[in-house]
Design a protein around this motif. Structure first.
Motif, PDB file in Angstrom:
ATOM      1  N   HIS A  98     -10.155   1.562  11.943  1.00 17.98           N
ATOM      2  CA  HIS A  98      -8.849   1.082  12.407  1.00 17.98           C
ATOM      3  C   HIS A  98      -7.745   2.046  12.015  1.00 17.98           C
ATOM      4  N   CYS A 127      -6.027  -1.295   7.640  1.00 15.63           N
ATOM      5  CA  CYS A 127      -6.507  -0.079   8.290  1.00 15.63           C
ATOM      6  C   CYS A 127      -6.881   0.965   7.237  1.00 15.63           C
ATOM      7  N   THR A 172      -1.602  -4.676  21.276  1.00 15.01           N
ATOM      8  CA  THR A 172      -2.921  -4.951  20.698  1.00 15.01           C
ATOM      9  C   THR A 172      -2.843  -6.221  19.851  1.00 15.01           C
ATOM     10  N   VAL A 212      -5.734  -7.010  13.774  1.00 15.66           N
ATOM     11  CA  VAL A 212      -7.086  -6.532  13.499  1.00 15.66           C
ATOM     12  C   VAL A 212      -7.930  -7.714  13.005  1.00 15.66           C
ATOM     13  N   THR A 229      -0.270   4.044  16.210  1.00 18.75           N
ATOM     14  CA  THR A 229      -0.712   4.140  17.609  1.00 18.75           C
ATOM     15  C   THR A 229       0.449   3.902  18.569  1.00 18.75           C
ATOM     16  N   ARG A 230       1.290   2.902  18.261  1.00 11.57           N
ATOM     17  CA  ARG A 230       2.440   2.645  19.139  1.00 11.57           C
ATOM     18  C   ARG A 230       3.349   3.870  19.214  1.00 11.57           C
ATOM     19  N   ASP A 257      -2.666  -5.905   9.919  1.00 12.10           N
ATOM     20  CA  ASP A 257      -2.673  -4.467  10.245  1.00 12.10           C
ATOM     21  C   ASP A 257      -3.594  -3.669   9.343  1.00 12.10           C
ATOM     22  N   ARG A 288      -1.755   0.246  13.501  1.00 11.68           N
ATOM     23  CA  ARG A 288      -1.255  -0.151  14.832  1.00 11.68           C
ATOM     24  C   ARG A 288       0.117   0.456  15.113  1.00 11.68           C
TER      25      ARG A 288
END
Length: 292
Positions: free
Chosen positions: A122, A205, A42, A45, A128-129, A203, A125
């Protein structure tokens, strides 16, 4: 675990997740430029400069928001090396204690800010990985193979514990978070190594407050385990971080550290390469943490 090269006037380093160039500025200081690597799943952000620009420096660590530069971000900072590299090369020292205390204080101040419009959607990240990997949905053959080895390496109970932990992150009340406040983004000032600039924005969030604090704690514990050295000196850095933040992670700190170690395993496998001995050593450390 990054790949570094030396440029004529500066440094280039990174992985296929994140690439960094550092160049001296004619007026003093350094320009850091960070871009997503060719395999990054990705982009960064979207920037929220107005929010980040209004963040005051609550102590010796100041936030430096990235300026969009195409798909990259640039930062003007006071040093050319980050805390992570210094700890790897030289180990812990007294001058870093006020920097870690300042980072803890800066994170607490950041978490006290309202979540800006748009940022609340958000998820981190890195989170999510890791969850994509744990769920068996990795798009890469290399990481898919590594995921198939997690159960025999970690064991049923440890793997279940990390899954419960990630579910808790997903549902806990969220605050404005940095998202990846790693020691590679914390740059001591050349003129005064007890002060530092912390890169922020890539990042940003909404996540539980423990997410950022656990990220930094995880890196410190992992570095201590990897490098060894003066244990009281490492503990002073950890204590400085927690004292600066004003709260600790209680008896669940091992889970936060294990999360960071497992994400490091994933990122190394996905964006650097497969090394069976690295996988074995790091999953062994994660298993130890999740069995404690």
């Amino acid at each position: 675990m990054t790949v570094a090269t030396i440029a004529p006037a500066g440094r280039d380093f990174g992985t296929e997740l994140l690439r960094t160039t550092v160049r001296p500025l004619p007026v003093g200081g350094y320009r850091w430029r960070r871009s997503v690597g060719t395999l990054a799943p990705t982009p960064f952000v979207p920037a929220v400069d107005d929010v980040l620009a209004a963040l005051p420096a609550p102590g010796p660590v100041r936030w430096v928001a990235g300026v969009p530069d195409g798909d990259a971000r640039t930062y003007q900072v006071r040093g050319d090396h980050a805390v992570a590299g210094r700890l790897l090369r030289e180990g812990p020292d007294e001058a870093l204690a006020p920097v870690l205390h300042g980072l803890g204080k800066a994170l607490r101040h950041l978490h006290d800010q309202p979540v800006p419009a748009g940022v609340g959607a958000h998820r981190p990240r890195g989170f999510t990985r890791l969850t994509t990997w744990l769920d068996g949905r990795s798009p890469q053959p290399r990481t898919a193979y590594a995921e198939s080895l997690l159960l025999p390496r970690l064991g049923v109970d440890a793997l279940r514990r990390i899954r419960v932990y990630t579910e808790r992150i997903a549902t806990a009340p969220a605050v404005l978070c940095h998202g990846a406040p790693g020691l590679g983004s914390l740059v001591p000032a050349e003129a005064d190594p007890t002060e530092a600039d912390a890169l922020i924005g890539e990042d940003l969030c909404a996540a539980p407050w423990e997410y950022d604090l656990g990220w930094v704690l995880g890196e410190l514990v992992e570095l201590q385990w990897y490098r060894g050295g003066d244990r009281p000196a490492w503990q002073r850095l950890i204590t400085a971080l927690l004292d600066g933040y004003g709260r600790d992670l209680g008896d669940r700190w091992q889970e936060w550290v294990a999360f960071r170690v497992l994400l490091h395993i994933h990122d190394y496998t996905a964006y650097v390469g497969w090394e069976s001995d690295v996988f074995a050593r790091y999953t062994g450390f994660a298993r130890y943490l999740l069995s404690s």
